[in-house]
Design a protein around this motif. Sequence first.
Motif, short mmCIF file in Angstrom:
data_model
loop_
_atom_site.label_atom_id
_atom_site.label_comp_id
_atom_site.label_asym_id
_atom_site.label_seq_id
_atom_site.Cartn_x
_atom_site.Cartn_y
_atom_site.Cartn_z
N ALA A 84 -8.32 72.35 6.25
CA ALA A 84 -9.31 73.29 5.72
C ALA A 84 -8.66 74.49 5.04
CB ALA A 84 -10.22 73.77 6.85
N ALA A 85 -7.45 74.87 5.47
CA ALA A 85 -6.81 76.09 4.98
C ALA A 85 -6.40 75.94 3.52
CB ALA A 85 -5.60 76.43 5.83
N VAL A 86 -6.55 77.01 2.76
CA VAL A 86 -6.15 77.01 1.36
C VAL A 86 -4.63 77.16 1.28
CG1 VAL A 86 -6.44 79.51 1.03
CG2 VAL A 86 -6.73 77.95 -0.91
N GLY A 87 -4.02 76.36 0.41
CA GLY A 87 -2.57 76.42 0.27
C GLY A 87 -1.87 76.13 1.59
N PRO A 88 -0.67 76.69 1.78
CA PRO A 88 0.08 76.45 3.02
C PRO A 88 -0.22 77.48 4.11
CG PRO A 88 1.51 77.53 1.45
CD PRO A 88 0.17 77.37 0.76
N SER A 89 -1.47 77.93 4.19
CA SER A 89 -1.80 79.04 5.09
C SER A 89 -1.55 78.73 6.56
CB SER A 89 -3.26 79.47 4.89
OG SER A 89 -3.44 80.01 3.61
N LEU A 102 -3.11 81.49 14.02
CA LEU A 102 -4.24 80.93 13.29
C LEU A 102 -4.41 81.68 11.98
CD1 LEU A 102 -6.76 80.63 16.23
CD2 LEU A 102 -5.61 78.72 15.09
N PRO A 103 -4.55 80.98 10.86
CA PRO A 103 -4.63 81.65 9.56
C PRO A 103 -6.01 82.25 9.31
CG PRO A 103 -4.85 79.30 9.24
CD PRO A 103 -4.62 79.51 10.72
N LEU A 104 -6.17 83.49 9.68
CA LEU A 104 -7.45 84.16 9.48
C LEU A 104 -7.66 84.54 8.02
CD1 LEU A 104 -9.97 85.59 10.80
CD2 LEU A 104 -8.58 87.67 10.72
N ASP A 105 -6.59 84.97 7.37
CA ASP A 105 -6.65 85.65 6.07
C ASP A 105 -5.63 85.00 5.14
OD1 ASP A 105 -6.98 88.81 4.78
OD2 ASP A 105 -5.12 87.76 4.34
N ALA A 106 -6.02 84.70 3.91
CA ALA A 106 -5.12 84.04 2.96
C ALA A 106 -4.90 84.93 1.75
CB ALA A 106 -5.68 82.70 2.52
N ALA A 107 -3.63 85.05 1.35
CA ALA A 107 -3.29 85.85 0.17
C ALA A 107 -1.96 85.38 -0.38
CB ALA A 107 -3.21 87.34 0.52
N THR A 108 -1.75 85.65 -1.64
CA THR A 108 -0.45 85.44 -2.26
C THR A 108 -0.32 86.41 -3.43
OG1 THR A 108 1.09 83.70 -2.96
CG2 THR A 108 -1.11 83.67 -3.96
N GLY A 245 -0.86 86.88 3.31
CA GLY A 245 -1.91 86.59 4.29
C GLY A 245 -1.47 86.93 5.70
N THR A 246 -2.39 86.78 6.63
CA THR A 246 -2.09 87.09 8.03
C THR A 246 -2.71 86.05 8.95
OG1 THR A 246 -4.04 88.54 8.20
CG2 THR A 246 -1.92 89.59 7.69
N GLY A 247 -2.13 85.96 10.15
CA GLY A 247 -2.64 85.07 11.17
C GLY A 247 -2.82 85.80 12.48
N GLN A 283 -10.81 88.45 3.62
CA GLN A 283 -10.33 87.53 2.59
C GLN A 283 -10.02 86.20 3.29
OE1 GLN A 283 -8.04 89.43 -0.52
NE2 GLN A 283 -6.51 87.84 -0.37
N PRO A 284 -10.97 85.28 3.28
CA PRO A 284 -10.89 84.10 4.16
C PRO A 284 -9.73 83.18 3.83
CG PRO A 284 -12.68 83.89 2.58
CD PRO A 284 -12.18 85.28 2.45
#
Length: 364
Positions: A84-89, A102-108, A245-247, A283-284
């Motif tokens: 479900a996670a976008v990219g390698p989150s 757990l990947p709460l927030d995705a960013a690059t 991003g953050t987990g 930022q999901p």
Amino acid sequence: MSFRGLTWDHPRGYNALAAAGGALIAWDRHPLEGFESRSIAEQCAQYDLVVLDHPHVGEAVAAECLIPLESLFAADELAAWGRAAVGPSLTSYRYAGRHWALPLDAATQVMAIRRDLAEAVPATWAAVVALAERVPVALSLAGPHAALTFQSICGALADVPARPGDRFVDRALAREAWALMARLTGDATRAAAAMNPIALLEAMAAGDGPALCPLIYGYVNYAAAGQVRYADAPTAKRIGSTLGGTGIAVSRRAKVTPELLDHLRWLLSDAAQRGFIPAHDGQPSFRSAWTDPAVDAAARGFYGATRATIEAALIRPRHDHAIAFQTVASATIRDGLLRDQTADAVLDTVDAAYSRYHLPGAET
């Protein structure tokens, strides 16, 4: 029973967690720089839940201060979150054979553009350099970001993604990236050299900052407010961008309850990722949110404009001492650019630090 959590002091990092936590989790905040200024072990000694970014997992594993997710959740749950996670989150939090957050927030890193820029948005690094001759273009160099920008440009210039070796980056490739960064270290970059991404984006939003930053960690908040627009990172041979991003990690001090695990499951649910988190300035991390037309429309196109970049993002080193190396490398690159030093003088110092700090292996 209530738990203590630590996150970072920005609406994107705090508002959704605080609103969702209720009586179960009391969330404290520290500055963005808190990720580097205090060890994960120190944070885990005081908190049950710690929001971190993926380069810290090797340090955390060495300190034995986190509970692996495999001890808390079933394998099929982790596999579903990975899909479900976008990219390698989610992948970015896998180290030494287990997952640690757990990947709460995705960013690059993506391209940020001031709303009043009338020029065409550049798609390539060559076009960014050409644009910098006409409008203020700034590199993001503060804190760890000089090294991260350098890594991403190297990634864009490479024929294939680099693998760890005796040097941080192949020297010929590194010289090419250095030359590009040196050409972009003009007045706008020098004026922004001490600004972290939040400060730089806020300056752009206020109309006081550069017209364009080609690589900066994207914050949906400024797009949603209509202050800054975004585009995919520039390309050379490929998109070059380094995942952020953050987990959410669970510390060994936590006395884990079924209620806590259910809360974490809910944060990683499609309903929360597409609804609650975007509605509370977050930022999901789920691809379903990044591809949801309603979520994208509320963010003024942020997700659609940058999704190709996050899907192709590079993962940073995660071994123990990765943060120490990143700190030295970034300061060396930033100072070298601002002092107009030669590429090899800077790269020799970076490679020496890489040899000192890099401990290969286990990053799978």
